[in-house]
Scaffold this motif. Structure first.
Motif, short mmCIF file in Angstrom:
data_model
loop_
_atom_site.label_atom_id
_atom_site.label_comp_id
_atom_site.label_asym_id
_atom_site.label_seq_id
_atom_site.Cartn_x
_atom_site.Cartn_y
_atom_site.Cartn_z
N ARG A 86 0.83 -1.21 0.00
CA ARG A 86 0.00 0.00 0.00
C ARG A 86 0.86 1.25 0.00
NH1 ARG A 86 -3.78 0.05 4.90
NH2 ARG A 86 -3.29 -2.15 5.00
N ALA A 87 0.43 2.28 -0.71
CA ALA A 87 1.23 3.51 -0.82
C ALA A 87 1.39 4.20 0.52
CB ALA A 87 0.56 4.45 -1.82
N SER A 88 0.44 4.02 1.43
CA SER A 88 0.49 4.68 2.74
C SER A 88 1.47 4.01 3.70
CB SER A 88 -0.90 4.71 3.36
OG SER A 88 -1.42 3.40 3.49
N ILE A 89 1.93 2.80 3.36
CA ILE A 89 2.85 2.06 4.24
C ILE A 89 4.28 2.18 3.71
CG2 ILE A 89 3.41 -0.18 5.24
CD1 ILE A 89 0.50 -0.97 4.91
N THR A 90 5.11 2.87 4.44
CA THR A 90 6.53 3.03 4.09
C THR A 90 7.37 2.65 5.31
OG1 THR A 90 6.39 5.36 4.75
CG2 THR A 90 6.11 4.87 2.40
N PRO A 91 8.66 2.30 5.13
CA PRO A 91 9.50 1.93 6.27
C PRO A 91 9.51 3.01 7.35
CG PRO A 91 10.61 1.38 4.23
CD PRO A 91 9.38 2.12 3.85
N GLY A 92 9.17 2.61 8.58
CA GLY A 92 9.10 3.55 9.70
C GLY A 92 7.69 4.00 10.04
N THR A 93 6.70 3.62 9.22
CA THR A 93 5.31 4.01 9.49
C THR A 93 4.77 3.26 10.71
OG1 THR A 93 4.94 4.39 7.13
CG2 THR A 93 2.99 4.17 8.49
N VAL A 94 4.04 3.97 11.55
CA VAL A 94 3.40 3.34 12.71
C VAL A 94 2.06 2.76 12.25
CG1 VAL A 94 2.41 3.72 15.00
CG2 VAL A 94 4.52 4.87 14.35
N LEU A 95 1.86 1.47 12.50
CA LEU A 95 0.63 0.78 12.10
C LEU A 95 -0.19 0.41 13.33
CD1 LEU A 95 2.19 -1.78 9.56
CD2 LEU A 95 1.36 0.52 9.06
N ILE A 96 -1.51 0.30 13.14
CA ILE A 96 -2.41 -0.18 14.19
C ILE A 96 -2.90 -1.55 13.76
CG2 ILE A 96 -4.56 0.21 15.43
CD1 ILE A 96 -4.20 3.22 14.83
N LEU A 131 9.21 -9.00 17.28
CA LEU A 131 9.36 -9.06 15.82
C LEU A 131 8.41 -10.11 15.28
CD1 LEU A 131 13.23 -8.92 15.57
CD2 LEU A 131 11.71 -7.36 14.36
N ARG A 132 7.56 -9.72 14.36
CA ARG A 132 6.58 -10.67 13.83
C ARG A 132 6.13 -10.23 12.44
NH1 ARG A 132 2.99 -12.36 16.98
NH2 ARG A 132 1.12 -12.49 15.72
N ARG A 133 5.47 -11.19 11.73
CA ARG A 133 4.94 -10.91 10.40
C ARG A 133 3.45 -10.60 10.49
NH1 ARG A 133 6.65 -16.20 7.20
NH2 ARG A 133 5.81 -17.09 9.10
N VAL A 134 2.99 -9.63 9.69
CA VAL A 134 1.59 -9.20 9.72
C VAL A 134 1.11 -9.02 8.29
CG1 VAL A 134 0.03 -7.35 10.45
CG2 VAL A 134 1.88 -8.03 11.93
N ASN A 135 -0.14 -9.41 8.05
CA ASN A 135 -0.76 -9.16 6.75
C ASN A 135 -1.24 -7.71 6.70
OD1 ASN A 135 -2.49 -9.10 4.45
ND2 ASN A 135 -2.82 -11.29 4.63
N GLN A 136 -0.95 -7.02 5.58
CA GLN A 136 -1.30 -5.60 5.50
C GLN A 136 -2.82 -5.36 5.47
OE1 GLN A 136 -0.07 -3.60 1.88
NE2 GLN A 136 -0.29 -5.45 0.67
N SER A 137 -3.60 -6.42 5.20
CA SER A 137 -5.06 -6.29 5.23
C SER A 137 -5.57 -6.04 6.64
CB SER A 137 -5.72 -7.55 4.67
OG SER A 137 -5.28 -7.81 3.36
N TYR A 138 -4.79 -6.45 7.66
CA TYR A 138 -5.21 -6.32 9.05
C TYR A 138 -4.40 -5.25 9.77
CZ TYR A 138 -7.32 -10.76 7.82
OH TYR A 138 -8.04 -11.75 7.19
N ALA A 139 -4.07 -4.17 9.06
CA ALA A 139 -3.31 -3.08 9.67
C ALA A 139 -3.77 -1.74 9.09
CB ALA A 139 -1.81 -3.27 9.43
#
Length: 233
Positions: A86-96, A131-139
């Motif tokens: 996703r364009a809104s997700i870049t390295p260093g972005t805080v995700l929920i 440290l874990r893996r997350v699907n971008q659909s759930y963030a």
């Protein structure tokens, strides 16, 4: 049905009206140069003999047949495409995070792995997310960013998170009832050191920004009267 041509074929003898061509049959004979081909081959049009096919080897019938029908697997020509970030997700972005064990926690995005999953961390020392893996659909991507230029994440890939497959051992009656006494699986020391190395460099940049540490430690939740579609993250 045959596929339509992209460029229409231009005929040498256009129709004046439907069924009546501009040129006569004898005019088209000269226009197409058929007279020259015929003269070159002794007054006869050349004929190409079809090539003889090689005789196919006779297949022997099998002596034995399977009792049941054996299904042949279908050929899969599908090539997996890399997951688009996703364009809104870049390295260093805080995700929920929206699902799973750490639902509502805020995490820092580090990089996208080959499988398309996102590599994130809490950091663990601040909010307990390792440290874990997350699907971008759930963030949900927020506008808050953290400087991760000093964090080294080259060694982390999908193989790093793969579970070790252990062979099951047959247990005797005594061992079966004493299964509760067995120790739980412990995290390898190597992974603990990796977590500390990532957290130490990440916490330095987080502490440099006022209120960011408290922001990451707080859990996100909706309260009565809040409209999710009107929120700006």
């Amino acid at each position: 049905m045959a596929a339509k041509r992209k460029t229409p074929v231009k005929t040498r003898n256009p129709d004046l009206i439907r069924g009546v061509g501009k040129y006569s049959r004898s005019q088209m004979y000269h226009k197409r140069g058929l007279w020259a081909i015929k003269a070159k081959n002794g007054g006869v049009f050349p004929r190409h003999e079809p090539k003889s096919k090689a005789p196919a080897a006779a297949e022997k019938a099998p002596k034995f047949y399977p009792a049941d029908d054996v299904k042949k697997p279908l050929l899969n020509k599908r090539k997996p495409k890399p997951t688009k970030l996703r364009a809104s997700i870049t390295p260093g972005t805080v995700l929920i995070l929206l699902a799973g064990r750490f639902m509502g926690k805020r995490v820092v995005f580090l990089k996208q792995l080959a499988s398309g999953l996102l590599l994130v961390t809490g950091p663990y020392k601040i909010n307990g997310v390792p440290l874990r893996r997350v699907n971008q659909s759930y963030a949900i991507a927020t506008s808050t960013k953290v400087d991760i230029s000093g964090v080294n994440v080259e060694k982390f890939d999908d193989k790093y998170f793969a579970k070790e497959v252990e062979k099951k051992k047959k247990k005797s009656e005594g061992e079966f009832f004493e299964a509760e006494k067995e120790d739980k699986k412990k995290l390898p020391e190597e992974k603990k050191e990796d977590q500390k190395a990532v957290d130490s460099s990440l916490i330095k940049s987080i502490e440099g920004v006022p209120d960011l540490k408290a922001y990451l430690a707080a859990r996100f939740s909706l309260k009565s009267g809040m409209k999710p579609h009107e929120l700006v993250f």
